[in-house]
Write a protein that holds these residues in place. Structure first.
Motif, short mmCIF file in Angstrom:
data_model
loop_
_atom_site.label_atom_id
_atom_site.label_comp_id
_atom_site.label_asym_id
_atom_site.label_seq_id
_atom_site.Cartn_x
_atom_site.Cartn_y
_atom_site.Cartn_z
N ARG A 284 -44.79 -18.32 -0.47
CA ARG A 284 -44.97 -19.14 -1.20
C ARG A 284 -46.71 -19.50 -1.79
O ARG A 284 -47.30 -20.19 -2.40
CB ARG A 284 -44.24 -20.21 -1.64
N LYS A 285 -47.07 -19.13 -0.28
CA LYS A 285 -48.48 -19.55 0.03
C LYS A 285 -49.75 -18.69 0.12
O LYS A 285 -50.62 -18.50 0.53
CB LYS A 285 -48.50 -19.99 1.30
N ASP B 148 -49.41 -21.63 -6.26
CA ASP B 148 -50.62 -23.41 -5.97
C ASP B 148 -49.01 -23.88 -5.83
O ASP B 148 -47.79 -23.62 -5.60
CB ASP B 148 -51.39 -24.07 -7.01
N LYS B 149 -49.37 -25.81 -6.00
CA LYS B 149 -47.82 -26.57 -6.57
C LYS B 149 -47.47 -26.05 -7.28
O LYS B 149 -45.53 -26.49 -6.87
CB LYS B 149 -48.76 -27.86 -6.07
N LYS B 150 -47.72 -25.67 -8.21
CA LYS B 150 -46.80 -25.24 -9.43
C LYS B 150 -45.77 -24.42 -9.02
O LYS B 150 -44.72 -24.49 -9.69
CB LYS B 150 -47.41 -24.42 -10.64
N LEU B 151 -45.92 -23.90 -8.25
CA LEU B 151 -45.07 -21.71 -7.59
C LEU B 151 -44.02 -22.46 -6.81
O LEU B 151 -43.35 -21.89 -6.96
CB LEU B 151 -46.44 -20.87 -7.11
N GLY B 152 -44.72 -23.66 -6.15
CA GLY B 152 -43.51 -23.91 -5.77
C GLY B 152 -43.00 -24.58 -5.80
O GLY B 152 -41.57 -24.61 -5.75
#
Length: 161
Positions: free
Chosen positions: A113-114, A25-29
């Motif tokens: 990241r996706k 998700d965006k947090k991982l990014g």
């Protein structure tokens, strides 16, 4: 973007087996972006999540070559070949350097990241850096592989080569 604090030895997390990443998700990014900023700030060529206090299978490598920044999530080593011995250091062991023997070639499978899977082949210093970071995700420290520690004079000699 944020620069994180580097966890230094003997913190227990550095010797822990990391958990696979399941949520992309965006947090991982954001975490990957922060890891990149942190790696640059401390003049590293790689950084693994346990080095910033997270027991997750996330690592990045950037040795200033054609590959750019390599983000490895849940990486697996598929194949290794050959042997190379050279100097290594680690942001979690400031000022400590030693000679380490590792494979000359590595082929890995990891996720970006996706969450998309990719394979990557690397040789020489890039292979060394990738293997060093993957070791971190399994609680293996470079100090367990050092054949000989290097003093400052030896390091300066290596840098001028």
């Amino acid at each position: 973007m944020a620069v994180k604090k580097i966890v230094t030895y003997p913190a227990e997390i550095l010797e822990a087996e990391c958990e696979p990443v399941k949520v992309f998700d965006k947090k991982l990014g954001k975490l990957l972006n922060d890891m990149y900023d942190t790696m640059l700030e401390f003049d590293g060529v790689g950084l693994a999540a346990p080095q910033i206090g997270l027991a997750r299978q996330i690592a990045i490598v950037d040795i200033d070559d054609d590959f750019g920044t390599i983000e490895m999530i849940n990486p697996e080593i598929l194949e290794t070949n050959g042997e190379q011995t050279g100097p290594e250091g680690c942001l979690s062991f400031p000022g400590l350097y030693g000679e380490v023997t590792r494979p000359e070639y590595v082929k890995i499978k990891a996720q970006d990241r996706k969450g998309k899977y990719f394979t990557l082949e690397a040789e020489d210093f890039l292979a060394r850096a990738i293997l060093h970071e993957i070791d971190h995700l399994h609680g293996v420290l470079f100090t367990s592989k050092v054949t000989r520690y290097l003093n400052e004079e030896e390091l300066e000699g290596l840098e001028s080569e």
